[in-house]
Design a protein around this motif. Structure first.
Motif, PDB file in Angstrom:
ATOM      1  N   PHE A  29       0.838  -1.204   0.000  1.00 15.05           N
ATOM      2  CA  PHE A  29       0.000   0.000   0.000  1.00 15.05           C
ATOM      3  C   PHE A  29       0.871   1.252   0.000  1.00 15.05           C
ATOM      4  CE2 PHE A  29      -2.074   3.364   2.527  1.00 15.05           C
ATOM      5  CZ  PHE A  29      -3.182   3.606   1.724  1.00 15.05           C
ATOM      6  N   ILE A  30       1.911   1.276   0.837  1.00 15.08           N
ATOM      7  CA  ILE A  30       2.805   2.433   0.868  1.00 15.08           C
ATOM      8  C   ILE A  30       3.518   2.604  -0.466  1.00 15.08           C
ATOM      9  CG2 ILE A  30       4.899   3.387   1.913  1.00 15.08           C
ATOM     10  CD1 ILE A  30       4.048   2.161   4.551  1.00 15.08           C
ATOM     11  N   ALA A  31       3.984   1.508  -1.040  1.00 13.37           N
ATOM     12  CA  ALA A  31       4.689   1.581  -2.324  1.00 13.37           C
ATOM     13  C   ALA A  31       3.806   2.197  -3.398  1.00 13.37           C
ATOM     14  CB  ALA A  31       5.144   0.183  -2.741  1.00 13.37           C
ATOM     15  N   ALA A  32       2.507   1.897  -3.347  1.00 14.23           N
ATOM     16  CA  ALA A  32       1.589   2.419  -4.360  1.00 14.23           C
ATOM     17  C   ALA A  32       1.153   3.849  -4.073  1.00 14.23           C
ATOM     18  CB  ALA A  32       0.357   1.511  -4.456  1.00 14.23           C
ATOM     19  N   GLU A  33       0.938   4.176  -2.790  1.00 15.22           N
ATOM     20  CA  GLU A  33       0.309   5.444  -2.449  1.00 15.22           C
ATOM     21  C   GLU A  33       1.274   6.561  -2.084  1.00 15.22           C
ATOM     22  OE1 GLU A  33      -2.749   6.162  -2.927  1.00 15.22           O
ATOM     23  OE2 GLU A  33      -3.287   4.114  -3.521  1.00 15.22           O
ATOM     24  N   LEU A  34       2.470   6.233  -1.604  1.00 20.89           N
ATOM     25  CA  LEU A  34       3.394   7.288  -1.206  1.00 20.89           C
ATOM     26  C   LEU A  34       3.707   8.244  -2.356  1.00 20.89           C
ATOM     27  CD1 LEU A  34       5.121   8.601   0.974  1.00 20.89           C
ATOM     28  CD2 LEU A  34       6.953   6.978   0.414  1.00 20.89           C
ATOM     29  N   PRO A  35       3.940   7.748  -3.589  1.00 24.31           N
ATOM     30  CA  PRO A  35       4.208   8.687  -4.687  1.00 24.31           C
ATOM     31  C   PRO A  35       3.029   9.613  -4.993  1.00 24.31           C
ATOM     32  CG  PRO A  35       4.920   6.474  -5.275  1.00 24.31           C
ATOM     33  CD  PRO A  35       4.112   6.344  -4.030  1.00 24.31           C
ATOM     34  N   GLU A  36       1.810   9.190  -4.630  1.00 25.72           N
ATOM     35  CA  GLU A  36       0.624  10.006  -4.896  1.00 25.72           C
ATOM     36  C   GLU A  36       0.307  10.939  -3.735  1.00 25.72           C
ATOM     37  OE1 GLU A  36      -0.727   9.745  -7.869  1.00 25.72           O
ATOM     38  OE2 GLU A  36       0.745   8.171  -8.318  1.00 25.72           O
ATOM     39  N   SER A  37       0.939  10.698  -2.608  1.00 24.27           N
ATOM     40  CA  SER A  37       0.660  11.479  -1.412  1.00 24.27           C
ATOM     41  C   SER A  37       1.482  12.755  -1.392  1.00 24.27           C
ATOM     42  CB  SER A  37       0.980  10.640  -0.166  1.00 24.27           C
ATOM     43  OG  SER A  37       1.012  11.425   0.994  1.00 24.27           O
ATOM     44  N   ALA A  38       1.056  13.686  -0.530  1.00 24.74           N
ATOM     45  CA  ALA A  38       1.841  14.904  -0.347  1.00 24.74           C
ATOM     46  C   ALA A  38       3.072  14.665   0.505  1.00 24.74           C
ATOM     47  CB  ALA A  38       0.967  15.980   0.305  1.00 24.74           C
ATOM     48  N   ALA A  39       3.130  13.537   1.201  1.00 28.49           N
ATOM     49  CA  ALA A  39       4.245  13.271   2.109  1.00 28.49           C
ATOM     50  C   ALA A  39       5.453  12.728   1.352  1.00 28.49           C
ATOM     51  CB  ALA A  39       3.829  12.268   3.175  1.00 28.49           C
ATOM     52  N   PRO A  40       6.633  13.330   1.535  1.00 29.72           N
ATOM     53  CA  PRO A  40       7.847  12.766   0.912  1.00 29.72           C
ATOM     54  C   PRO A  40       8.269  11.446   1.548  1.00 29.72           C
ATOM     55  CG  PRO A  40       8.142  15.093   1.425  1.00 29.72           C
ATOM     56  CD  PRO A  40       6.896  14.638   2.131  1.00 29.72           C
ATOM     57  N   GLY A  41       7.967  11.272   2.848  1.00 33.43           N
ATOM     58  CA  GLY A  41       8.412  10.064   3.538  1.00 33.43           C
ATOM     59  C   GLY A  41       7.441   9.640   4.611  1.00 33.43           C
ATOM     60  N   ILE A  42       7.540   8.375   4.995  1.00 31.53           N
ATOM     61  CA  ILE A  42       6.672   7.838   6.044  1.00 31.53           C
ATOM     62  C   ILE A  42       7.395   6.678   6.721  1.00 31.53           C
ATOM     63  CG2 ILE A  42       5.513   6.158   4.531  1.00 31.53           C
ATOM     64  CD1 ILE A  42       2.891   6.850   6.019  1.00 31.53           C
ATOM     65  N   ALA A  43       7.099   6.481   8.003  1.00 28.08           N
ATOM     66  CA  ALA A  43       7.642   5.348   8.740  1.00 28.08           C
ATOM     67  C   ALA A  43       6.528   4.756   9.582  1.00 28.08           C
ATOM     68  CB  ALA A  43       8.812   5.780   9.621  1.00 28.08           C
ATOM     69  N   TYR A  44       6.574   3.454   9.799  1.00 33.14           N
ATOM     70  CA  TYR A  44       5.570   2.840  10.658  1.00 33.14           C
ATOM     71  C   TYR A  44       6.206   1.762  11.509  1.00 33.14           C
ATOM     72  CZ  TYR A  44       5.152  -1.552   7.978  1.00 33.14           C
ATOM     73  OH  TYR A  44       5.397  -2.771   7.386  1.00 33.14           O
ATOM     74  N   ALA A  45       5.565   1.506  12.642  1.00 35.23           N
ATOM     75  CA  ALA A  45       5.944   0.400  13.510  1.00 35.23           C
ATOM     76  C   ALA A  45       4.690  -0.387  13.838  1.00 35.23           C
ATOM     77  CB  ALA A  45       6.601   0.901  14.788  1.00 35.23           C
ATOM     78  N   LEU A  46       4.726  -1.672  13.586  1.00 31.96           N
ATOM     79  CA  LEU A  46       3.621  -2.575  13.909  1.00 31.96           C
ATOM     80  C   LEU A  46       4.029  -3.391  15.129  1.00 31.96           C
ATOM     81  CD1 LEU A  46       0.948  -4.045  13.279  1.00 31.96           C
ATOM     82  CD2 LEU A  46       2.245  -5.504  11.714  1.00 31.96           C
ATOM     83  N   VAL A  47       3.178  -3.405  16.131  1.00 27.20           N
ATOM     84  CA  VAL A  47       3.446  -4.158  17.362  1.00 27.20           C
ATOM     85  C   VAL A  47       2.381  -5.236  17.511  1.00 27.20           C
ATOM     86  CG1 VAL A  47       3.719  -4.046  19.863  1.00 27.20           C
ATOM     87  CG2 VAL A  47       4.446  -2.114  18.442  1.00 27.20           C
ATOM     88  N   GLN A  48       2.818  -6.490  17.642  1.00 26.58           N
ATOM     89  CA  GLN A  48       1.877  -7.595  17.851  1.00 26.58           C
ATOM     90  C   GLN A  48       2.501  -8.594  18.812  1.00 26.58           C
ATOM     91  OE1 GLN A  48      -0.631  -9.030  14.798  1.00 26.58           O
ATOM     92  NE2 GLN A  48      -1.654  -9.967  16.543  1.00 26.58           N
ATOM     93  N   ASP A  49       1.788  -8.819  19.932  1.00 24.36           N
ATOM     94  CA  ASP A  49       2.253  -9.774  20.938  1.00 24.36           C
ATOM     95  C   ASP A  49       3.704  -9.487  21.357  1.00 24.36           C
ATOM     96  OD1 ASP A  49      -0.199 -11.152  20.946  1.00 24.36           O
ATOM     97  OD2 ASP A  49       0.400 -12.271  19.159  1.00 24.36           O
ATOM     98  N   GLY A  50       4.036  -8.225  21.485  1.00 27.61           N
ATOM     99  CA  GLY A  50       5.357  -7.831  21.948  1.00 27.61           C
ATOM    100  C   GLY A  50       6.410  -7.739  20.870  1.00 27.61           C
ATOM    101  N   GLU A  51       6.111  -8.206  19.662  1.00 22.87           N
ATOM    102  CA  GLU A  51       7.075  -8.150  18.558  1.00 22.87           C
ATOM    103  C   GLU A  51       6.889  -6.841  17.791  1.00 22.87           C
ATOM    104  OE1 GLU A  51       8.222 -10.554  14.446  1.00 22.87           O
ATOM    105  OE2 GLU A  51       7.000 -11.542  15.986  1.00 22.87           O
ATOM    106  N   ILE A  52       8.004  -6.162  17.508  1.00 24.02           N
ATOM    107  CA  ILE A  52       7.960  -4.860  16.834  1.00 24.02           C
ATOM    108  C   ILE A  52       8.550  -4.986  15.430  1.00 24.02           C
ATOM    109  CG2 ILE A  52       8.712  -2.455  16.912  1.00 24.02           C
ATOM    110  CD1 ILE A  52       9.099  -2.832  19.959  1.00 24.02           C
ATOM    111  N   THR A  53       7.781  -4.555  14.441  1.00 23.73           N
ATOM    112  CA  THR A  53       8.269  -4.442  13.064  1.00 23.73           C
ATOM    113  C   THR A  53       8.271  -2.969  12.704  1.00 23.73           C
ATOM    114  OG1 THR A  53       7.306  -6.579  12.453  1.00 23.73           O
ATOM    115  CG2 THR A  53       7.879  -5.081  10.656  1.00 23.73           C
ATOM    116  N   ALA A  54       9.442  -2.408  12.409  1.00 23.65           N
ATOM    117  CA  ALA A  54       9.556  -0.978  12.121  1.00 23.65           C
ATOM    118  C   ALA A  54      10.231  -0.770  10.775  1.00 23.65           C
ATOM    119  CB  ALA A  54      10.353  -0.276  13.222  1.00 23.65           C
ATOM    120  N   ARG A  55       9.649   0.096   9.940  1.00 22.19           N
ATOM    121  CA  ARG A  55      10.191   0.336   8.596  1.00 22.19           C
ATOM    122  C   ARG A  55      10.007   1.793   8.183  1.00 22.19           C
ATOM    123  NH1 ARG A  55       7.596  -5.212   6.128  1.00 22.19           N
ATOM    124  NH2 ARG A  55       9.106  -6.597   7.055  1.00 22.19           N
ATOM    125  N   GLY A  56      10.858   2.238   7.278  1.00 23.55           N
ATOM    126  CA  GLY A  56      10.767   3.579   6.727  1.00 23.55           C
ATOM    127  C   GLY A  56      10.704   3.540   5.214  1.00 23.55           C
TER     128      GLY A  56
END
Length: 475
Positions: A29-56
């Motif tokens: 979703f980010i790969a498709a929508e980031l170029p169409e968005s006004a934002a130059p960059g974005i980062a997210y962190a997903l937390v599930q059962d104590g496990e953290i996945t973080a990407r920019g």
């Protein structure tokens, strides 16, 4: 600051998808929508059962080659309020204060002021009576940069709240600015030092800080709306008075650690029972806000958004599922055609396994934006038409009805100018200075309209009563 139009699009509504929904849905979703968005960059962190996945993704600035990573610093804006609330609850658990203490018990200057009846709980859940506009009153005020939290709280102590304490819910930065002063007074520590020692360090948030001066190196460049796109915003120093309401800067990985603490169900820097209390509705006047967190009871979710000039943030989680997401972007959207919320909301929804019902159209805000943006050129056109029709204007000046048609537009345009520069910005939660910070293109359209409209009316009068006009009429 949180402007009113932003709050209309907060909830991440939708039905549950498969349990495997998460980063596998977010990244495409980010790969498709980031170029169409006004934002130059974005980062997210997903937390599930104590496990953290973080990407920019994307860039730290428009046109830059520097990539956003999980360690890139972003302002988190009003998500800071959850840290301030956490600090207050630590002091409650330590027996240093109670939620029903009048604020005057810890800041004596409130004892004789108009807000003397306000309690700590009412500040935490935004039922103190202070309004959104009152909380944004220092935007653009350079003198305020010289004040500390306690000094500014002393000023707020003399401000009559817009509503009776406990009567209604209204979001206000003033509440958390006062709470910052309470933390300093009760703990004997500077707010920044307290948050660092009692929250950042215990959680391993080594890439986070409270900004009350120059911005740190390595922070993503913010971007603000500018006539259909965005442009970089060289933000100034952070004001100490804003530290406890919106002054934290952090990496998305650090924010993942913070979110994991809220989801672990354990006694750590705060007891599990108190954590649960903070993410529940906190009273009849505050059914959708707990203590530092917004509540989406329908979807059993807790969230807060952050908005500062040039950046937006979202933290949303479901305590029962031990699942949550942090989203940070280096642009703020607004009215018009520079949208960031479709991207941010889409990441949040997919990370939590929800459907994303937002189609991103935003026609209401776009129409509102265009209705103001069209006014300056429209009044310039009216001025040209008035010049071309000056003979007809001259003919009006000798009759009562004609004089009324000449003078009434001036009164009406002065009223319009007043409305555009004062009441209208308050609908968005602040002053014209607030709008200049968050959406400068829209603010400049308002200012230009407020200038050009009376000029057009005065031009009509000048044409009608000009000396040349009298000679033309006598001929």
């Amino acid at each position: 600051m949180k402007m009113t139009w932003v709050f209309a699009a907060l909830a991440l509504a939708g039905s549950n998808l498969s349990a495997s929904a998460g980063s596998s849905q977010v990244d495409p979703f980010i790969a498709a929508e980031l170029p169409e968005s006004a934002a130059p960059g974005i980062a997210y962190a997903l937390v599930q059962d104590g496990e953290i996945t973080a990407r920019g993704f994307g860039r730290t600035a428009r046109g830059s080659d520097e990539a956003v990573t999980r360690d890139t610093l972003f302002p988190i804006g009003s998500v800071t309020k959850s840290f301030t609330a956490l600090a207050i609850m630590q002091l409650v658990e330590a027996g240093e204060l109670t939620l029903d203490d009048p604020v005057s018990q810890h800041l004596p200057v409130f004892a004789t002021g108009p807000a003397r009846g306000v309690t700590v709980r009412q500040l935490l859940n935004h039922t103190s009576g202070f309004s959104t506009v009152q909380g944004n009153s220092q935007h653009g005020n350079a003198d305020a940069s010289q004040l500390g939290l306690i000094q500014y709280a002393e000023q707020l102590a003399q401000v009559p709240p817009a509503n009776a304490p406990g009567a209604v819910w209204e979001y206000s930065n003033a509440n958390y600015q006062i709470l910052g002063a309470v933390i300093e007074e009760v703990s004997g520590q500077n707010y920044s030092n307290y948050i660092d020692e009692r929250i950042f360090k215990p959680l391993g948030m080594t890439n986070s800080l409270v900004v009350s001066g120059p911005n740190p190196a390595g922070m993503a460049t913010g971007h603000r709306p500018w006539f259909g796109s965005v442009r970089a915003y060289a933000s100034g120093d952070g004001y100490p008075i804003n530290a406890s309401a919106g002054g934290i800067v952090a990496s998305v990985e650090d924010m993942g650690r913070y979110l994991a603490m809220w989801l672990n169900g354990e006694d750590d820097i705060l007891s599990a029972n108190t954590k649960s209390e903070m993410v529940m509705a906190s009273g009849p006047a505050s059914p959708s806000y707990g203590l530092g967190w917004s509540i989406d009871a329908e979807h059993e979710a807790v969230y807060h958004i952050g908005l500062v000039p040039g950046a937006e943030a979202l933290v949303s989680f479901r305590p029962a599922e031990k699942k949550g997401v942090v989203v940070l972007a280096n642009a703020n959207g607004g009215l018009g055609f520079a949208d960031t919320w479709y991207l941010i909301g889409g990441v949040g929804a997919r990370a939590l396994g929800q459907s994303h019902d937002d189609d991103g159209s935003r026609w209401g805000p776009k129409i509102a934006y265009l209705s103001i943006a069209i006014l300056p050129p429209l009044f310039v056109l009216f001025a040209f038409v008035s010049w071309r029709g000056r003979s007809a204007l001259i003919a009006k000046r000798d009759s009562i009805s004609g004089k009324f048609s000449l003078w009434f537009p001036l009164v009406a345009m002065l009223g319009l100018a007043w409305f555009l520069v004062w009441p209208l910005p308050s609908i968005f939660g602040g002053s014209i200075a607030t709008l200049q910070l968050y959406q400068p293109d829209f603010a400049w359209c308002l200012i230009a309209s407020a200038i050009v409209a009376p000029i057009w009316a005065m031009l009509r009068l000048a044409l009608a009563y000009s000396t040349g006009g009298r000679q033309h009429s006598s001929e």
